[in-house]
Design a protein around this motif. Structure first.
Motif, mmCIF file in Angstrom:
data_model
loop_
_atom_site.group_PDB
_atom_site.id
_atom_site.type_symbol
_atom_site.label_atom_id
_atom_site.label_comp_id
_atom_site.label_asym_id
_atom_site.label_seq_id
_atom_site.Cartn_x
_atom_site.Cartn_y
_atom_site.Cartn_z
ATOM 1 N N LEU A 107 -11.190 17.880 -32.701
ATOM 2 C CA LEU A 107 -10.388 17.500 -33.862
ATOM 3 C C LEU A 107 -9.655 16.182 -33.602
ATOM 4 C CD1 LEU A 107 -9.183 18.054 -36.650
ATOM 5 C CD2 LEU A 107 -7.429 19.425 -35.505
ATOM 6 N N ILE A 108 -9.014 16.080 -32.460
ATOM 7 C CA ILE A 108 -8.280 14.857 -32.103
ATOM 8 C C ILE A 108 -9.247 13.675 -32.046
ATOM 9 C CG2 ILE A 108 -6.973 13.714 -30.265
ATOM 10 C CD1 ILE A 108 -5.300 15.774 -31.525
ATOM 11 N N ALA A 133 -9.049 10.363 -34.393
ATOM 12 C CA ALA A 133 -8.780 9.085 -33.726
ATOM 13 C C ALA A 133 -9.921 8.084 -33.875
ATOM 14 C CB ALA A 133 -8.493 9.320 -32.247
ATOM 15 N N LEU A 134 -11.167 8.557 -33.788
ATOM 16 C CA LEU A 134 -12.305 7.638 -33.747
ATOM 17 C C LEU A 134 -13.036 7.459 -35.068
ATOM 18 C CD1 LEU A 134 -13.976 8.572 -30.331
ATOM 19 C CD2 LEU A 134 -12.115 6.968 -30.791
ATOM 20 N N ARG A 135 -12.927 8.420 -35.970
ATOM 21 C CA ARG A 135 -13.776 8.386 -37.171
ATOM 22 C C ARG A 135 -13.027 8.260 -38.487
ATOM 23 N NH1 ARG A 135 -16.952 7.010 -33.872
ATOM 24 N NH2 ARG A 135 -18.132 8.424 -32.612
ATOM 25 N N THR A 136 -11.713 8.289 -38.460
ATOM 26 C CA THR A 136 -10.961 8.130 -39.704
ATOM 27 C C THR A 136 -10.219 6.798 -39.676
ATOM 28 O OG1 THR A 136 -8.871 9.121 -38.970
ATOM 29 C CG2 THR A 136 -10.589 10.640 -39.781
ATOM 30 N N ALA A 137 -9.725 6.404 -40.803
ATOM 31 C CA ALA A 137 -8.972 5.145 -40.897
ATOM 32 C C ALA A 137 -7.477 5.360 -40.672
ATOM 33 C CB ALA A 137 -9.204 4.514 -42.265
ATOM 34 N N ASP A 156 -17.220 -4.808 -18.923
ATOM 35 C CA ASP A 156 -18.008 -3.845 -18.143
ATOM 36 C C ASP A 156 -18.324 -2.609 -18.985
ATOM 37 O OD1 ASP A 156 -17.933 -5.515 -15.929
ATOM 38 O OD2 ASP A 156 -16.421 -4.322 -14.848
ATOM 39 N N VAL A 157 -17.334 -2.137 -19.734
ATOM 40 C CA VAL A 157 -17.551 -0.985 -20.613
ATOM 41 C C VAL A 157 -18.612 -1.336 -21.658
ATOM 42 C CG1 VAL A 157 -16.509 0.494 -22.398
ATOM 43 C CG2 VAL A 157 -15.269 0.050 -20.267
ATOM 44 N N ALA A 158 -18.482 -2.508 -22.256
ATOM 45 C CA ALA A 158 -19.419 -2.918 -23.311
ATOM 46 C C ALA A 158 -20.853 -3.036 -22.786
ATOM 47 C CB ALA A 158 -18.969 -4.242 -23.926
ATOM 48 N N ARG A 159 -21.016 -3.409 -21.515
ATOM 49 C CA ARG A 159 -22.344 -3.561 -20.905
ATOM 50 C C ARG A 159 -22.877 -2.277 -20.287
ATOM 51 N NH1 ARG A 159 -20.241 -8.431 -18.775
ATOM 52 N NH2 ARG A 159 -19.553 -7.313 -16.945
ATOM 53 N N ALA A 160 -22.006 -1.314 -20.102
ATOM 54 C CA ALA A 160 -22.368 -0.120 -19.333
ATOM 55 C C ALA A 160 -23.489 0.674 -19.982
ATOM 56 C CB ALA A 160 -21.149 0.778 -19.142
ATOM 57 N N THR A 161 -24.358 1.124 -19.148
ATOM 58 C CA THR A 161 -25.426 2.003 -19.626
ATOM 59 C C THR A 161 -25.074 3.455 -19.344
ATOM 60 O OG1 THR A 161 -26.582 1.746 -17.520
ATOM 61 C CG2 THR A 161 -27.223 0.275 -19.328
ATOM 62 N N ARG A 162 -24.071 3.633 -18.501
ATOM 63 C CA ARG A 162 -23.656 4.989 -18.163
ATOM 64 C C ARG A 162 -22.124 5.031 -18.070
ATOM 65 N NH1 ARG A 162 -26.614 8.941 -14.120
ATOM 66 N NH2 ARG A 162 -25.297 10.722 -14.550
ATOM 67 N N LEU A 163 -21.509 5.786 -18.962
ATOM 68 C CA LEU A 163 -20.053 5.900 -18.986
ATOM 69 C C LEU A 163 -19.662 7.337 -18.672
ATOM 70 C CD1 LEU A 163 -19.514 3.695 -22.152
ATOM 71 C CD2 LEU A 163 -18.943 3.080 -19.805
ATOM 72 N N ALA A 164 -18.378 7.558 -18.444
ATOM 73 C CA ALA A 164 -17.896 8.897 -18.102
ATOM 74 C C ALA A 164 -18.287 9.891 -19.197
ATOM 75 C CB ALA A 164 -16.380 8.875 -17.923
ATOM 76 N N PRO A 165 -18.664 11.101 -18.808
ATOM 77 C CA PRO A 165 -19.088 12.081 -19.815
ATOM 78 C C PRO A 165 -17.940 12.676 -20.624
ATOM 79 C CG PRO A 165 -19.194 13.039 -17.618
ATOM 80 C CD PRO A 165 -18.837 11.591 -17.441
ATOM 81 N N LYS A 166 -16.703 12.586 -20.092
ATOM 82 C CA LYS A 166 -15.564 13.203 -20.788
ATOM 83 C C LYS A 166 -14.338 12.310 -20.756
ATOM 84 C CE LYS A 166 -16.824 17.967 -20.257
ATOM 85 N NZ LYS A 166 -16.298 19.300 -20.310
ATOM 86 N N HIS A 167 -13.504 12.518 -21.745
ATOM 87 C CA HIS A 167 -12.197 11.873 -21.847
ATOM 88 C C HIS A 167 -11.162 12.985 -21.721
ATOM 89 C CE1 HIS A 167 -8.686 10.122 -23.859
ATOM 90 N NE2 HIS A 167 -9.197 8.939 -23.546
#
Length: 149
Positions: A63-64, A68-72, A110-121
């Protein structure tokens, strides 16, 4: 929706970070401009899997994350920072402001170029690459607006 996956958005965000000045004052919150730059660099380390953090308990992460990521809806101006990121501010060695900005920009790239990022926040739970790209932009934008940039 803006995201670091877009070269145009990445370039715009980089330019905004490079315009931040040492005497910029926050429009809200207690973070200094130096702390904000360190905070953005450390937050990118979280996405890159370089800075492990404990999950935050509370409202269901899906829900959070959606709000945070999909609403305005604007992010709260004085939301709590995760304890590990607060502690990271104290880890910062004596360094010049330009170096802090350089690290924040480099880590974001580095984040923008990353092909593999952390699986969880720690708050949002499971994350896709697209989620991290969106979060990276929104988080940087939030703090840049905090300092009038």
């Amino acid at each position: 929706m803006k995201s670091l996956a877009s070269a145009e958005v990445l370039s715009e965000t980089r330019a905004r970070l490079l315009r931040v000045a040492t005497d910029d004052q926050p429009l809200w919150g207690r973070m200094t401009v130096w702390q904000m730059m360190r905070h953005l660099g450390c937050s990118s380390e979280l996405a890159l899997g370089e800075r492990p953090m404990e999950p935050v308990k509370g409202v269901p992460s899906a829900l959070i994350k959606f709000v945070a990521l999909r609403t305005a809806l604007p992010w709260p101006k004085n939301s709590k920072t995760m304890p590990e990121l607060i502690q990271a501010l104290d880890e910062c060695p004596e360094t010049g402001f330009e170096e802090l900005v350089g690290v924040a920009v480099a880590k974001m790239e580095d984040v923008a170029r990353a092909t593999r990022l952390a699986p969880k926040h720690p708050i949002f739970g499971s994350m896709t690459t697209a989620d991290w790209m969106r979060l990276g932009y929104l988080h940087a934008d939030h703090h840049l607006r905090q300092f009038g940039r």
